[in-house]
Design an enzyme around this catalytic site. Structure first.
Site, PDB file in Angstrom:
ATOM      1  N   HIS A   1       8.468   8.754   1.395  1.00 40.30           N
ATOM      2  CA  HIS A   1       8.199   7.261   1.648  1.00 40.30           C
ATOM      3  C   HIS A   1       9.379   6.470   0.944  1.00 40.30           C
ATOM      4  O   HIS A   1       8.847   6.220   0.017  1.00 40.30           O
ATOM      5  CB  HIS A   1       6.770   6.817   1.537  1.00 40.30           C
ATOM      6  CG  HIS A   1       6.564   5.493   2.027  1.00 40.30           C
ATOM      7  ND1 HIS A   1       5.081   4.946   2.416  1.00 40.30           N
ATOM      8  CD2 HIS A   1       7.296   4.465   2.327  1.00 40.30           C
ATOM      9  CE1 HIS A   1       5.294   3.739   2.892  1.00 40.30           C
ATOM     10  NE2 HIS A   1       6.731   3.320   2.734  1.00 40.30           N
TER      11      HIS A   1
ATOM     12  N   ASP B   1       4.755   3.002  -9.603  1.00 39.96           N
ATOM     13  CA  ASP B   1       5.887   2.373 -10.259  1.00 39.96           C
ATOM     14  C   ASP B   1       5.383   1.602 -11.635  1.00 39.96           C
ATOM     15  O   ASP B   1       5.953   1.046 -12.366  1.00 39.96           O
ATOM     16  CB  ASP B   1       6.776   1.736  -9.422  1.00 39.96           C
ATOM     17  CG  ASP B   1       6.025   0.525  -8.864  1.00 39.96           C
ATOM     18  OD1 ASP B   1       4.796   0.299  -8.912  1.00 39.96           O
ATOM     19  OD2 ASP B   1       6.821  -0.523  -8.242  1.00 39.96           O
ATOM     20  N   GLY B   2       3.933   1.249 -11.623  1.00 38.00           N
ATOM     21  CA  GLY B   2       3.214   0.272 -12.549  1.00 38.00           C
ATOM     22  C   GLY B   2       3.125  -0.840 -12.074  1.00 38.00           C
ATOM     23  O   GLY B   2       2.513  -1.616 -12.706  1.00 38.00           O
TER      24      GLY B   2
ATOM     25  N   ASP C   1       8.484   4.506  -2.129  1.00 34.32           N
ATOM     26  CA  ASP C   1       8.425   3.379  -1.386  1.00 34.32           C
ATOM     27  C   ASP C   1       9.788   2.503  -1.862  1.00 34.32           C
ATOM     28  O   ASP C   1       9.794   1.398  -1.659  1.00 34.32           O
ATOM     29  CB  ASP C   1       7.367   2.533  -1.310  1.00 34.32           C
ATOM     30  CG  ASP C   1       7.118   1.609  -0.046  1.00 34.32           C
ATOM     31  OD1 ASP C   1       8.143   1.740   0.664  1.00 34.32           O
ATOM     32  OD2 ASP C   1       6.116   1.070  -0.179  1.00 34.32           O
TER      33      ASP C   1
END
Ligand code: GN1
Ligand code: MG
Length: 729
Positions: free
Chosen positions: A50, A222-223, A248
């Site tokens: 993705h 990614d946090g 993403d």
């Protein structure tokens, strides 16, 4: 090749790579020859199922080389380019584009939308949302995964029949609907927790259904998209065999903060967080490698985080030769230093140099653009720029400046193509006269006008570098444009906009304008130049286009009719735009009402029929202008009618009978003319139009000829439609 002394899951190993595959794995031994990696860690290359893009490029650009290079340099060795919620043609263009890449390998595509829920569209463009369409989906080659909202009509049948991995996402579905979808074959959740209902203790929603049925879940670790504790929670619920880390990532990944285009909308990236103008969080700006490392920071064991970014996604899409270090698997490997940073990347047995050439070039470009823009009256601090890949002639950039009040103001900076426009200063004089003339009229209509900035030193509306290169800076108008458009109201709007443009210039003194390109739409001359090029055949390409030459010859007389009538004084000259591709109309982002017309370089005396025709050949075709499969190219009479209603509706009062009678012929003429221009450029070495690949001009020409042929067949209907439109006014 033998890679020696690598730490493979805690065991010091020697890995043999032959013909792109791993052919042996053995405990490290002094007896074998090869380069020693002194105990560095080796993991499989990452598999991103993705990702929308990076390094300034988006999947929807249908141009994968840069994405593939950047991903490779950052540890992603294979991926599914992920499309956005757009119209069918734009998505199809992506799936048939050249996949000739040298970095990360393309394993197929992931289609994210348009079969999604409006309520949870996130950063997807709501305009293109629709219910699942099996036939449409199946006509798209190599779709490995599709994200759908299972509450939409036809979903269950679609899930059973679509033949790709179905992932539930951008959905408002409840638990029961999701269970039903999973029973029908859905295997995954798309960016779990993002763009779907959360878990409620009496209403467990998609995530509850995923736990119940133990399906796969994608997570953006990614946090920013998920709280670290939620990453850990997902890991504990689903484990490394079911949880898939995705990036993403969007085009701003690897670039600086700024405003970028994403699925036809502007996205602002600030401190690496990407948001739509409404504040919805958009795709990430982290690579999969970064996401994987962050998951480790959040408490996921390293080995499991690796599995979640390699074998688990690979297995989910059936790429069982990827994402593992085993004999027989593809030699996609990452070698890491002690701090678990990327040291070396191998794809298919080849090392990728971890250079950052592309990024370096981007920064150099930014410096050049900054220095040029500073010659004009600009305010604020440059925080980002983006290449606008529209237009076949000039180079266009959007420049974003942060203002003192911390808002962002954007400008458009353009380098004028001096091969095409021999006298850019005259162009700028024309534009100055035309925009001045239009400004008051647009103000009255409450529409934004194009404004060209002046240089600080000379006060010119252009800046000329020492080598003669000419630049100009104009205001950025927040808007959307369409390369292809199925919506008839929007097309009618485009027609009105061009018609209105012609009206607004009807009281402009044409004799004041410089001719920026002599004989621009003199079709007879264009044909003569083409036949000369065939004769000279300077690149040895004429033999290949024998069929095309024959067609042009056959239709030369017809295509020259308007020019002959003009020469004989039977048609009036008006001030026309002369480049009426409908992507030269800016539309309001929300209402899709036309705002203004851009690209004024070729405003010159010309024929109304040419403006009509050029727009029609672009917008009323069933395919994009450079569709390689000519069997897909035809004139859509409904679109033609819609544009005609808008355009003719605005100028009917001024039209002469001869103009009305030759309106349809204008479309045929300009389509043949453009085909001839593309062919001429092909014959003379592709110097005029920007091309994206070898043979692009020939593809464009063939597409235009296919369209012209269809128009010839439909000529009577086209003429009748114009007649009916005029009579209906
Ligand atoms: C060029 O720059 P752009 O893309 O708006 C060309 C048009 C062609 C068009 C075909 C000055 O327009 O005439 O119709 O490509 N402009 C010039 O896509 O030659
Ligand atoms: Mg143009």
């Amino acid at each position: 090749m033998i890679l020696k002394n690598l730490n493979l899951n805690g065991v010091l190993s020697d890995i043999t790579v032959e013909n792109g595959k791993i052919t042996a794995i053995a405990p490290a031994s002094d007896a074998t020859e090869g380069h020693s990696y002194d105990g560095m860690t080796v993991i499989p290359g990452l598999v991103d199922i993705h990702t929308h893009g990076c390094a300034g490029y988006d999947t929807m650009d249908a141009h994968f080389e840069e994405i593939s290079d950047y991903l490779a340099q950052n540890g992603t060795t294979s991926f599914l380019p992920t499309t956005m919620t757009m119209d069918y043609e734009s998505i199809r263009r992506v799936t048939v584009a050249s996949r000739d890449v040298s970095g990360a390998q393309i394993l197929g595509f992931h289609m994210e939308g348009p079969y999604i829920a409006e309520k949870y569209k996130g950063a997807q463009n709501g305009k293109f949302i629709k219910a699942p369409d099996l036939e449409e989906f199946r006509s798209l080659p190599d779709m490995k995964m599709v994200t759908i909202a299972p509450e939409l009509e036809h979903s269950m049948e679609f899930i059973k029949e679509c033949g790709a991995v179905v992932s539930l996402g951008h959905t408002a579905a409840d638990y029961d609907t999701c269970i039903q979808a999973i029973d029908a074959g859905a295997q995954c959740l798309t960016h779990t927790f993002n763009a779907m209902p959360g878990i409620h203790h009496r209403n467990p929603g998609p995530i509850g259904a995923a736990v119940q049925k133990n399906i796969h879940v994608q997570a953006i670790t990614d946090g920013l998209h998920l709280h670290p504790s939620v990453v850990l929670m997902l890991y504990k619920m689903f484990g490394p065999e079911r949880m898939v880390i995705i990036s993403d990532s969007m085009r701003a990944t690897g670039l600086c903060d700024g405003i970028y285009e994403f699925g036809g909308q502007p996205i602002e990236v600030k401190n690496s967080v990407a948001r739509t103008m409404d504040g919805a969080i958009a795709g990430s700006t982290s690579t999969l490698f970064t996401c994987m490392k962050r998951a480790v920071e959040f408490g996921v064991p390293f080995a499991d985080a690796v599995t979640m970014a390699t074998r688990t996604p690979a297995d989910l899409i059936g790429a069982t030769n990827k994402g593992r270090i085993e004999v027989g698997a593809d030699a996609d490997l990452l070698i890491l230093d002690e701090a678990m940073n990327l040291a070396h990347v191998m794809i298919g047995g080849q090392f990728i140099c971890p250079n950052n050439e592309k990024h370096k070039r981007y920064m150099e470009e930014k410096e050049l653009l900054r220095s040029i823009a500073e010659k004009f009256h600009v305010t604020g601090e440059l925080i980002g720029h983006e290449i606008i890949n529209q237009g076949n002639i000039n180079a266009t950039y959007r420049m974003d400046y942060r203002q003192e009040d911390s808002t962002v103001k954007s400008y458009i900076l353009q380098r004028i193509n001096s091969y095409v426009f021999k006298n850019p200063v005259q162009i700028m004089e024309n534009i100055d006269m035309v925009t001045t003339h239009l400004r008051n009229k647009l103000r009255l209509l409450n529409k934004p006008a194009l404004h060209f900035y002046h240089t600080v030193a000379e006060g010119n509306n252009y800046y000329m570098q020492d080598d003669g290169t000419v630049w100009r800076l104009m205001n950025f108008i927040n808007s959307v444009t369409f390369d292809s458009c199925d919506d008839l109201d929007t097309l009618r709007g485009a027609g009105e906009a061009f018609g209105e443009f012609q009206n607004q210039l009807s009281d402009f003194d044409a004799s004041k304008l410089f001719t920026t390109i002599p004989d621009f739409h003199n079709t007879a001359k264009r044909l003569a130049v083409f036949f000369d090029a065939v004769e000279a055949d300077e690149c040895g390409r004429a033999a290949e286009i024998a069929e095309e030459i024959a067609f042009v010859k056959e239709n030369a007389k017809l295509a020259s009719t308007l020019q002959e009538m003009l020469d004989a004084g039977k048609l009036p000259l008006r001030v026309t735009h002369n480049d009426t591709k409908t992507n030269n109309v800016l539309f309001d982002r929300n209402t899709f009402a036309p705002l203004t017309i851009i690209d004024l370089d070729t405003v010159m005396p010309g024929l109304a029929m040419h403006d009509f025709g050029d727009a029609v050949r672009f917008a009323a075709s069933t395919a994009v202008e450079d569709e390689p499969d000519c069997s897909k190219v035809a004139l859509d009479l409904d679109k033609y009618r819609a544009f005609a209603q808008g355009f003719i509706g605005k100028i009917a009062d001024a039209l002469t009978d001869a103009e009305v009678e030759t309106m349809a012929l204008g479309a045929i003429t300009i389509t043949i003319e453009l085909a001839v221009r593309f062919l001429t450029d092909y014959l003379t070495g592709d110097k005029y139009f920007k091309t994206n690949y070898a043979g692009h001009n020939l593809v464009r020409a063939r597409c235009q000829l296919a369209l012209a042929k269809d128009m010839l067949k439909k000529r009577a209907e086209m003429e009748n439609i114009v007649k009916a439109v005029v009579e209906g006014i």
